[in-house]
Design a protein around this motif. Structure first.
Motif, PDB file in Angstrom:
ATOM      1  N   ASP A  33      21.276  17.662 -72.222  1.00  0.00           N
ATOM      2  CA  ASP A  33      22.602  17.843 -72.825  1.00  0.00           C
ATOM      3  C   ASP A  33      23.693  17.371 -71.870  1.00  0.00           C
ATOM      4  O   ASP A  33      23.576  17.528 -70.650  1.00  0.00           O
ATOM      5  N   ASP A  34      24.743  16.798 -72.423  1.00  0.00           N
ATOM      6  CA  ASP A  34      25.851  16.331 -71.585  1.00  0.00           C
ATOM      7  C   ASP A  34      26.499  17.484 -70.823  1.00  0.00           C
ATOM      8  O   ASP A  34      26.898  17.340 -69.673  1.00  0.00           O
ATOM      9  N   ILE A  35      26.618  18.629 -71.498  1.00  0.00           N
ATOM     10  CA  ILE A  35      27.085  19.845 -70.827  1.00  0.00           C
ATOM     11  C   ILE A  35      26.001  20.896 -71.024  1.00  0.00           C
ATOM     12  O   ILE A  35      25.812  21.406 -72.123  1.00  0.00           O
ATOM     13  N   ARG A  36      25.269  21.199 -69.963  1.00  0.00           N
ATOM     14  CA  ARG A  36      24.148  22.116 -70.067  1.00  0.00           C
ATOM     15  C   ARG A  36      24.637  23.536 -70.367  1.00  0.00           C
ATOM     16  O   ARG A  36      25.677  23.970 -69.838  1.00  0.00           O
ATOM     17  N   ASN A  37      23.890  24.239 -71.204  1.00  0.00           N
ATOM     18  CA  ASN A  37      24.240  25.589 -71.625  1.00  0.00           C
ATOM     19  C   ASN A  37      23.639  26.593 -70.648  1.00  0.00           C
ATOM     20  O   ASN A  37      22.431  26.805 -70.626  1.00  0.00           O
ATOM     21  N   LEU A  38      24.492  27.213 -69.828  1.00  0.00           N
ATOM     22  CA  LEU A  38      24.018  28.105 -68.778  1.00  0.00           C
ATOM     23  C   LEU A  38      23.242  29.285 -69.344  1.00  0.00           C
ATOM     24  O   LEU A  38      22.195  29.673 -68.812  1.00  0.00           O
ATOM     25  N   SER A  39      23.732  29.855 -70.426  1.00  0.00           N
ATOM     26  CA  SER A  39      23.063  31.004 -71.031  1.00  0.00           C
ATOM     27  C   SER A  39      21.651  30.656 -71.477  1.00  0.00           C
ATOM     28  O   SER A  39      20.705  31.417 -71.245  1.00  0.00           O
ATOM     29  N   GLY A  64      24.493  27.372 -59.848  1.00  0.00           N
ATOM     30  CA  GLY A  64      25.791  26.741 -59.655  1.00  0.00           C
ATOM     31  C   GLY A  64      25.816  25.757 -58.508  1.00  0.00           C
ATOM     32  O   GLY A  64      26.890  25.305 -58.084  1.00  0.00           O
ATOM     33  N   ILE A  65      24.660  25.391 -57.998  1.00  0.00           N
ATOM     34  CA  ILE A  65      24.580  24.401 -56.923  1.00  0.00           C
ATOM     35  C   ILE A  65      24.878  23.017 -57.476  1.00  0.00           C
ATOM     36  O   ILE A  65      25.558  22.209 -56.837  1.00  0.00           O
ATOM     37  N   LEU A  66      24.365  22.738 -58.653  1.00  0.00           N
ATOM     38  CA  LEU A  66      24.656  21.497 -59.366  1.00  0.00           C
ATOM     39  C   LEU A  66      25.480  21.828 -60.603  1.00  0.00           C
ATOM     40  O   LEU A  66      25.359  22.918 -61.164  1.00  0.00           O
ATOM     41  N   PRO A  67      26.335  20.903 -61.043  1.00  0.00           N
ATOM     42  CA  PRO A  67      27.239  21.181 -62.159  1.00  0.00           C
ATOM     43  C   PRO A  67      26.537  21.162 -63.507  1.00  0.00           C
ATOM     44  O   PRO A  67      25.524  20.475 -63.688  1.00  0.00           O
ATOM     45  N   LEU A  68      27.080  21.906 -64.446  1.00  0.00           N
ATOM     46  CA  LEU A  68      26.547  21.888 -65.807  1.00  0.00           C
ATOM     47  C   LEU A  68      26.889  20.586 -66.515  1.00  0.00           C
ATOM     48  O   LEU A  68      26.185  20.166 -67.431  1.00  0.00           O
ATOM     49  N   LYS A  70      26.583  17.001 -66.900  1.00  0.00           N
ATOM     50  CA  LYS A  70      25.569  16.052 -66.448  1.00  0.00           C
ATOM     51  C   LYS A  70      26.168  14.857 -65.706  1.00  0.00           C
ATOM     52  O   LYS A  70      25.602  14.379 -64.708  1.00  0.00           O
ATOM     53  N   ALA A  71      27.323  14.381 -66.156  1.00  0.00           N
ATOM     54  CA  ALA A  71      27.935  13.197 -65.564  1.00  0.00           C
ATOM     55  C   ALA A  71      28.326  13.408 -64.100  1.00  0.00           C
ATOM     56  O   ALA A  71      28.459  12.441 -63.343  1.00  0.00           O
ATOM     57  N   SER A  72      28.503  14.661 -63.689  1.00  0.00           N
ATOM     58  CA  SER A  72      28.941  14.950 -62.319  1.00  0.00           C
ATOM     59  C   SER A  72      27.770  15.230 -61.373  1.00  0.00           C
ATOM     60  O   SER A  72      27.986  15.414 -60.169  1.00  0.00           O
ATOM     61  N   THR A  73      26.555  15.238 -61.904  1.00  0.00           N
ATOM     62  CA  THR A  73      25.405  15.666 -61.113  1.00  0.00           C
ATOM     63  C   THR A  73      25.183  14.810 -59.873  1.00  0.00           C
ATOM     64  O   THR A  73      25.019  15.335 -58.766  1.00  0.00           O
TER      65      THR A  73
END
Length: 292
Positions: A33-39, A64-68, A70-73
């Motif tokens: 997913d482009d924005i991963r769902n933390l829950s 929270g070590i890597l961003p949710l 995806k483009a910023s990973t």
């Protein structure tokens, strides 16, 4: 291994084989997913065993070590690596890494990053919290191959253990209740030895480090999956199942020191105890609580 354990292993692994393909597909979708769902990522950690190939990545997202996003990973991962290399270079130049094991070097890096390197924590006499960090780091170094990922994950997991530390009194109380309910004679013996006394720290030390150094690392990560997912009580279930598994031996012990030595020899290499603890946790889902 007795018949019940063999049957449990057979049914457990059969279930894993049936569901593993669908579980991996589900996780792959969550990670893509482009924005991963933390829950949902936490729910996966709670409900399933995380595939080894995805564990470091999934844990890093949950912690929270890597961003949710995806483009910023890639960018954040590079920043983490640069910071790690800067810290390693610094402790090397300061000659704080000489003649030390890798987990001790990383502990020194952590002290430097935390502005505590010169407060006596890098000496031979370590604070309990520093010992906990080193135990966690030593365990993770047996699991993950990338030192940079391992360093950051160790810091993230250590933060989770601080929550466990705050909850130790409640966790010991829950252990008292559960063990008394599950096995009265075993409970009576451990109570007589003083396991639940206010001045006993035996359970505290196991719980705070999530049994690092006690259970074999390759199966302990299944327990740590649940901690990453948010389970505070998994350590209680693990202890209860461990104690029940070696009940006959525990009943022969005359002191808590003897119990400690005995339990710390039970590595559970084939994961029977760990699997039972996870199954017990899932069967008692109403008792599951979240810490983060």
């Amino acid at each position: 291994m007795n018949t019940d354990e063999r049957n449990f292993r057979f049914s457990y692994y059969e279930k894993c084989l049936i569901n593993s393909v669908e579980e991996k597909k589900s996780l792959n979708k969550l990670l893509q997913d482009d924005i991963r769902n933390l829950s949902k990522l936490k729910q996966f950690c709670m409900n399933y065993t995380v595939p080894n190939i995805h564990r470091s990545y999934l844990w890093a997202l949950v912690m929270g070590i890597l961003p949710l996003h995806k483009a910023s990973t890639a960018y954040i991962r590079d920043q983490r690596r640069e910071m790690y290399e800067d810290l390693l270079r610094a402790v090397t130049v300061l000659r704080c890494a000489e003649h030390k094991e890798k987990e001790q070097v990383m502990h020194t890096m952590w002290l430097l990053e935390s502005n505590r390197l010169w407060h006596g924590n890098a000496g031979p006499s370590l604070h309990a919290d520093d010992t906990h960090f080193i135990e966690i780091m030593r365990t993770l170094l047996q699991i993950f191959n990338d030192d940079v990922e391992t360093y950051w994950i160790a810091k993230g997991f250590y933060k989770y253990t601080r929550e466990l530390k705050k909850e130790c009194a409640k966790l010991k109380e829950q252990t008292h209740i559960m063990l008394k309910r599950e096995d009265q004679s075993l409970f009576n013996h451990l109570e007589e030895l003083g396991l639940f006394d206010s001045n006993s720290t035996l359970l505290d030390n196991w719980y705070i480090t999530c049994f690092a150094g006690v259970i074999c690392e390759t199966v302990l990560v299944k327990i740590w999956d649940k901690v990453c997912g948010g389970s505070r009580k998994i350590v209680v279930f693990l202890f209860v199942e461990l104690a029940k598994d070696i009940k006959s031996l525990i009943l022969k012990q005359k002191s808590l020191a003897d119990v400690k030595r005995l339990i710390e020899t039970v590595k559970d290499v084939d994961g029977v105890i760990v699997n039972k603890a996870i199954k017990s946790l899932q069967n008692n889902s109403s008792e599951v609580e979240y810490t983060h």
